[in-house]
Scaffold this motif. Structure first.
Motif, PDB file in Angstrom:
ATOM      1  N   THR A 165       0.827  -1.211   0.000  1.00  0.00           N
ATOM      2  CA  THR A 165       0.000   0.000   0.000  1.00  0.00           C
ATOM      3  C   THR A 165       0.857   1.255   0.000  1.00  0.00           C
ATOM      4  O   THR A 165       0.553   2.231  -0.700  1.00  0.00           O
ATOM      5  CB  THR A 165      -0.936   0.017   1.220  1.00  0.00           C
ATOM      6  OG1 THR A 165      -1.654  -1.208   1.284  1.00  0.00           O
ATOM      7  CG2 THR A 165      -1.926   1.172   1.125  1.00  0.00           C
ATOM      8  N   TYR A 184      -6.401   0.672  -4.109  1.00  0.00           N
ATOM      9  CA  TYR A 184      -5.947   0.737  -2.726  1.00  0.00           C
ATOM     10  C   TYR A 184      -6.623  -0.332  -1.869  1.00  0.00           C
ATOM     11  O   TYR A 184      -6.023  -0.842  -0.927  1.00  0.00           O
ATOM     12  CB  TYR A 184      -6.183   2.134  -2.148  1.00  0.00           C
ATOM     13  CG  TYR A 184      -5.128   3.131  -2.585  1.00  0.00           C
ATOM     14  CD1 TYR A 184      -4.076   3.467  -1.745  1.00  0.00           C
ATOM     15  CD2 TYR A 184      -5.165   3.712  -3.845  1.00  0.00           C
ATOM     16  CE1 TYR A 184      -3.093   4.361  -2.139  1.00  0.00           C
ATOM     17  CE2 TYR A 184      -4.198   4.610  -4.266  1.00  0.00           C
ATOM     18  CZ  TYR A 184      -3.161   4.937  -3.412  1.00  0.00           C
ATOM     19  OH  TYR A 184      -2.190   5.811  -3.815  1.00  0.00           O
ATOM     20  N   GLU A 224      -4.421  -3.011   0.227  1.00  0.00           N
ATOM     21  CA  GLU A 224      -4.593  -3.182   1.665  1.00  0.00           C
ATOM     22  C   GLU A 224      -4.963  -4.620   2.018  1.00  0.00           C
ATOM     23  O   GLU A 224      -4.529  -5.148   3.048  1.00  0.00           O
ATOM     24  CB  GLU A 224      -5.646  -2.202   2.177  1.00  0.00           C
ATOM     25  CG  GLU A 224      -5.160  -0.760   2.187  1.00  0.00           C
ATOM     26  CD  GLU A 224      -6.238   0.232   2.592  1.00  0.00           C
ATOM     27  OE1 GLU A 224      -7.400  -0.196   2.765  1.00  0.00           O
ATOM     28  OE2 GLU A 224      -5.914   1.423   2.726  1.00  0.00           O
ATOM     29  N   ASP A 284      -1.805  -6.594   2.002  1.00  0.00           N
ATOM     30  CA  ASP A 284      -0.945  -6.319   3.152  1.00  0.00           C
ATOM     31  C   ASP A 284      -1.448  -6.962   4.441  1.00  0.00           C
ATOM     32  O   ASP A 284      -0.711  -7.044   5.423  1.00  0.00           O
ATOM     33  CB  ASP A 284      -0.818  -4.797   3.359  1.00  0.00           C
ATOM     34  CG  ASP A 284       0.114  -4.154   2.340  1.00  0.00           C
ATOM     35  OD1 ASP A 284       1.022  -4.852   1.838  1.00  0.00           O
ATOM     36  OD2 ASP A 284      -0.068  -2.960   2.032  1.00  0.00           O
ATOM     37  N   ASP A 285      -2.691  -7.391   4.446  1.00  0.00           N
ATOM     38  CA  ASP A 285      -3.277  -8.064   5.602  1.00  0.00           C
ATOM     39  C   ASP A 285      -3.140  -9.579   5.381  1.00  0.00           C
ATOM     40  O   ASP A 285      -3.780 -10.147   4.500  1.00  0.00           O
ATOM     41  CB  ASP A 285      -4.753  -7.675   5.720  1.00  0.00           C
ATOM     42  CG  ASP A 285      -5.425  -8.258   6.954  1.00  0.00           C
ATOM     43  OD1 ASP A 285      -5.162  -9.434   7.276  1.00  0.00           O
ATOM     44  OD2 ASP A 285      -6.221  -7.550   7.586  1.00  0.00           O
TER      45      ASP A 285
END
Length: 387
Positions: free
Chosen positions: A69, A300, A304, A307-308
């Motif tokens: 991100t 985005y 995100e 990234d999780d």
């Protein structure tokens, strides 16, 4: 439209402020570099000096360990200042990010190469070949690696080697017959037998100097045989490839900003006030911002999710879909911006004509639109069959 909604951390804001300090510097040579098909070396050198190119290195290796991100936000910003700089440095950021997140190499090799990056090394994968087409379609490289004594000897030719004027290392794919797989070899620029053939002659991203990489019996040490794949790399989920749509989103933002500024300032004597008050112009501006909003929120959101760690496991085709949606929306945004500005947008001195050419390059970056649509359909069918 503001990106404030997407700024979540102090690191993001700090780096945005750093990058925007060089807005004028990054933009000033864009037109001339495009005209001369000349690489923006000054811009890339500045990014190296700033420490930008080590951001995707994990903290334990001396970097900042930024997430996908973060990269998307910063890459979009750079591309809005200069599209070629954005695309070029994005490849380095993406390659380094993937290497260290997935630990694709042996620990000692990752450690030694991290030091190279800290010292300013720039790397990109060299995978495309004229006869195989896009590597994501599964073609076997014509470039070959043969073991001779304690070293590997590599011969072949790669095209679309973006950032070729400044790369210090090339991560080259080659067919390894004795392993029956595709190997990747880390080859330093100064290797004997390695040369750059200046073949880049296109209308889009002209300054990227994505020339051919020629490998004529280049000897590579065993330690630089860093990866071996028995299947297509494209089948693996890699969020770092989102630097590609981030680049084209940045171009779209620039086109939108130019069109908006033109609308509020242009005041022909046939009307009272500026053309921004005309219904047809407002319709164009509204459609532009709607496309921009749609593309940015989707990109985005996917970044995100990647990234999780928990959400990442549920990702199927979202990365490819993000690239498809953003690049096609970016093309639409530039087109609408040119319709608003009119014939002036076709002047060679007008940046919109450059955005128009550059943004279309996104269609030919992986993954291709047809593959994305096909995979979406196949996934849906498979899910239905397994119910």
């Amino acid at each position: 439209m503001s990106k404030e909604l997407f700024i979540r951390t102090s690191l993001q804001r700090e780096w945005l402020e750093k990058l925007l300090k060089y807005e004028k510097d990054f933009k000033e040579d864009s037109q001339e570099n495009d005209k001369q098909s000349s690489f923006p070396k000054k811009n890339v050198n500045k990014l190296v000096e700033m420490g930008y190119t080590k951001l995707t290195l994990p903290v334990e290796y001396g970097g900042e360990g930024i997430r996908v991100t973060d990269m998307v936000l910063l890459q979009e910003t750079i591309a809005s200042l200069d599209s070629v700089t954005g695309l070029a440095i994005g490849w380095h950021q993406g390659v380094v990010g993937e290497l260290y997140e997935k630990k694709l190499w042996e620990k000692e090799k990752l450690k030694s190469f991290a030091q190279e990056v800290l010292n300013g090394a720039l790397v990109n994968r060299a995978v495309s070949e004229a006869q195989t087409g896009s590597p994501t379609r599964g073609g076997r490289p014509g470039t070959n690696a043969v073991k001779k004594g304690s070293k590997w000897v590599i011969s072949g030719q790669k095209n679309f080697t973006t950032m070729s004027p400044v790369l210090t290392h090339f991560l080259v794919s080659a067919w390894v017959e004795e392993k029956q797989g595709i190997g990747f070899f880390l080859i330093p620029r100064d290797s004997k037998g390695l040369s750059i053939k200046e073949t880049w002659d296109v209308i889009a991203m002209r300054g990227s100097e994505s020339h051919d990489l020629v490998l004529d019996h280049v000897e590579v040490a065993e330690e630089n045989f860093v990866e071996l794949n028995h299947g297509p790399r494209g089948d693996k989920i890699n969020g770092w490839i989102l630097h590609i749509p981030a680049c084209y989103l940045g171009i779209a933002q620039s086109a939108r900003d130019y069109a908006l500024k033109f609308a509020v300032e242009h005041s022909p004597n046939s009307i009272s006030g500026s053309i921004s008050q005309l219904p047809n112009v407002q319709s164009l501006l509204g459609r532009i911002d709607l496309e921009l909003m749609k593309a940015r929120h989707f990109l985005y959101s996917v970044a995100e999710a990647y990234d999780d760690a928990e959400r990442r496991s549920h990702i199927t085709n979202e990365l490819a879909a993000a690239k498809h949606i953003v690049t096609n929306s970016a093309i639409t945004i530039v087109d609408l911006s040119m319709r608003l500005v009119g014939a002036k947008s076709l002047q060679m001195s007008n940046p919109l004509q450059r955005y128009y050419r550059d943004v279309r390059a996104g269609l030919h970056n992986p993954p291709m639109d047809d593959m994305t649509i096909s995979k979406l359909a196949q996934t849906a069918i498979k899910e239905a069959e397994n119910k």
